[in-house]
Write a protein that holds these residues in place. Structure first.
Motif, PDB file in Angstrom:
ATOM      1  N   TYR A   1     -91.767 -40.226  -2.269  1.00  0.00           N
ATOM      2  CA  TYR A   1     -91.338 -39.532  -1.056  1.00  0.00           C
ATOM      3  C   TYR A   1     -91.933 -38.131  -1.008  1.00  0.00           C
ATOM      4  CZ  TYR A   1     -88.225 -37.451   2.409  1.00  0.00           C
ATOM      5  OH  TYR A   1     -87.729 -36.802   3.508  1.00  0.00           O
TER       6      TYR A   1
ATOM      7  N   SER B   1     -81.987 -41.644   4.987  1.00  0.00           N
ATOM      8  CA  SER B   1     -82.886 -40.611   5.496  1.00  0.00           C
ATOM      9  C   SER B   1     -82.347 -40.058   6.799  1.00  0.00           C
ATOM     10  CB  SER B   1     -84.296 -41.176   5.719  1.00  0.00           C
ATOM     11  OG  SER B   1     -84.269 -42.242   6.637  1.00  0.00           O
ATOM     12  N   ASP B   2     -82.665 -38.791   7.062  1.00  0.00           N
ATOM     13  CA  ASP B   2     -82.238 -38.116   8.291  1.00  0.00           C
ATOM     14  C   ASP B   2     -80.740 -38.277   8.540  1.00  0.00           C
ATOM     15  OD1 ASP B   2     -84.783 -37.065   9.107  1.00  0.00           O
ATOM     16  OD2 ASP B   2     -85.355 -39.109   9.605  1.00  0.00           O
TER      17      ASP B   2
ATOM     18  N   LEU C   1     -84.641 -43.371  -2.419  1.00  0.00           N
ATOM     19  CA  LEU C   1     -84.182 -42.992  -1.078  1.00  0.00           C
ATOM     20  C   LEU C   1     -83.214 -44.045  -0.544  1.00  0.00           C
ATOM     21  CD1 LEU C   1     -84.495 -41.057   1.389  1.00  0.00           C
ATOM     22  CD2 LEU C   1     -86.322 -42.570   2.179  1.00  0.00           C
TER      23      LEU C   1
ATOM     24  N   HIS D   1     -81.813 -35.679   3.396  1.00  0.00           N
ATOM     25  CA  HIS D   1     -82.051 -37.031   2.890  1.00  0.00           C
ATOM     26  C   HIS D   1     -81.318 -37.248   1.569  1.00  0.00           C
ATOM     27  CE1 HIS D   1     -85.201 -36.793   5.916  1.00  0.00           C
ATOM     28  NE2 HIS D   1     -85.592 -35.677   5.323  1.00  0.00           N
TER      29      HIS D   1
END
Length: 336
Positions: free
Chosen positions: A9, A193-194, A190, A177
């Motif tokens: 990432y 996200s967002d 991850l 995130h």
């Protein structure tokens, strides 16, 4: 779709021009240190890390064994990487310059090595909070004053919560995130996200045992929350209190809410309880990037000009509209 590891990432973010190589490597070092702390926290009594260390920090607070250990882990991991000009910790009185025997970089790192450590012995989630600033141009050996930059100057901020799972939450100004530690692989993956914090909420967190010391705006605000549907707010609220800022913020990122640690009259020498540089600013940056807000009650937290490395401030953070309501009570009181 193949899961995205933190290292990948960050490399992709570098390729897109969002971060540079030094910041990427710095964040990887911090993440590795947090994995080491997670292992120590997870051992608990088996690792002889519970209980008091028998020492006090610069604020005069009793240190836990894990406070000291976590501080040492972060210092040792970041000293020699070549990405930092200096470090500052909630557990140390003054900033720590990178030794001349190591290469130096252009960033400053601030951290609370183990937030909520009073909860360690009862097995409640604790965490690490960190903030990254740019070292001012021409400064080769940063001192305390070089760290005194407003929260809006942060390059990056994050925290790791050590709970049933270990989760790293990160922002470098392009959203917030979440990465979950895969213990088998040893990698942060991850998982969200967002992240977006709901604008409205029916949940608040505050230490009610301090109620008799609160100033009038907070007394009025909490009174109206507790009045529920029949009160001026017209809806019922639930209260939560964990006494660990990392855990409180993580709950808010997950489902919304407002967390408050206001100024009060209990100790007139402290205009607030939480530290601007190590707690309020990094959490404020994270919340704002997730659509939330962070305030002193009278203005945006990230606009406060620091006056000291261990400065304390009142904190209201979480769902944007509810933080605005808390501010409204302060402004109305000030006008009156």
């Amino acid at each position: 779709m193949k899961p995205t590891a933190l290292s990948r990432y960050l490399i992709e973010a570098q390729h897109q021009g969002h971060i540079n190589a030094d910041l990427r490597l710095l964040l990887e070092v911090v993440a590795r240190a947090c994995k080491t702390i997670s292992t120590a926290v997870g051992k608990g009594a088996l690792g002889d890390v519970l209980g008091d260390a028998g020492t006090g920090n610069v604020q005069g607070e009793a240190q836990k064994k894990l406070d000291v250990l976590s501080n040492e882990i972060l210092l040792e991991a970041n000293e020699w990487g070549g990405h930092l000009a200096g470090l500052a910790s909630e557990e140390m009185e003054h900033a720590h310059a990178i030794p001349s025997s190591y290469p130096r970089g252009n960033y400053l790192l601030l951290f609370d090595p183990l937030d909520g450590s009073s909860n360690i012995d009862v097995n409640v989630s604790v965490g690490t909070i960190f903030s990254v600033l740019r070292c001012p141009d021409g400064v080769t050996e940063p001192r305390d004053e070089h760290f005194l930059q407003p929260g809006s100057a942060q390059v990056c901020a994050g925290y790791t919560v050590y709970g049933p799972s270990t989760i790293l939450v990160l922002t470098f100004g392009r959203g917030t995130h979440m990465f979950t530690l895969d213990r088998e692989q040893g990698s942060f993956i991850l998982t969200r996200s967002d992240v977006q914090v709901p604008e409205d909420t029916r949940e608040f967190a505050i230490n009610m045992s301090n109620q008799r010391f609160w100033h009038p705006p907070v007394q009025n605000y909490i009174r109206d929350l507790l009045a529920g549907k029949t009160g001026p707010r017209g809806k019922d609220f639930n209260m939560r209190w964990i006494a660990s800022m990392v855990s409180e913020v993580h709950r808010i990122l997950t489902r919304g809410g407002i967390f408050m640690y206001p100024a009060d009259s209990k100790d007139p020498g402290k205009p607030g309880r939480l530290r601007l540089m190590y707690e309020a600013n990094p959490m404020g940056f994270i919340l704002e990037q997730a659509g939330g807000a962070c305030s002193t009650g009278r203005g945006r937290m990230l606009e406060v000009q620091p006056e000291g490395l261990h400065q304390r401030v009142p904190v209201f953070l979480g769902s944007r509209n509810e933080v605005a309501e808390a501010e409204r009570y302060h402004h109305e009181h000030d006008r009156a």
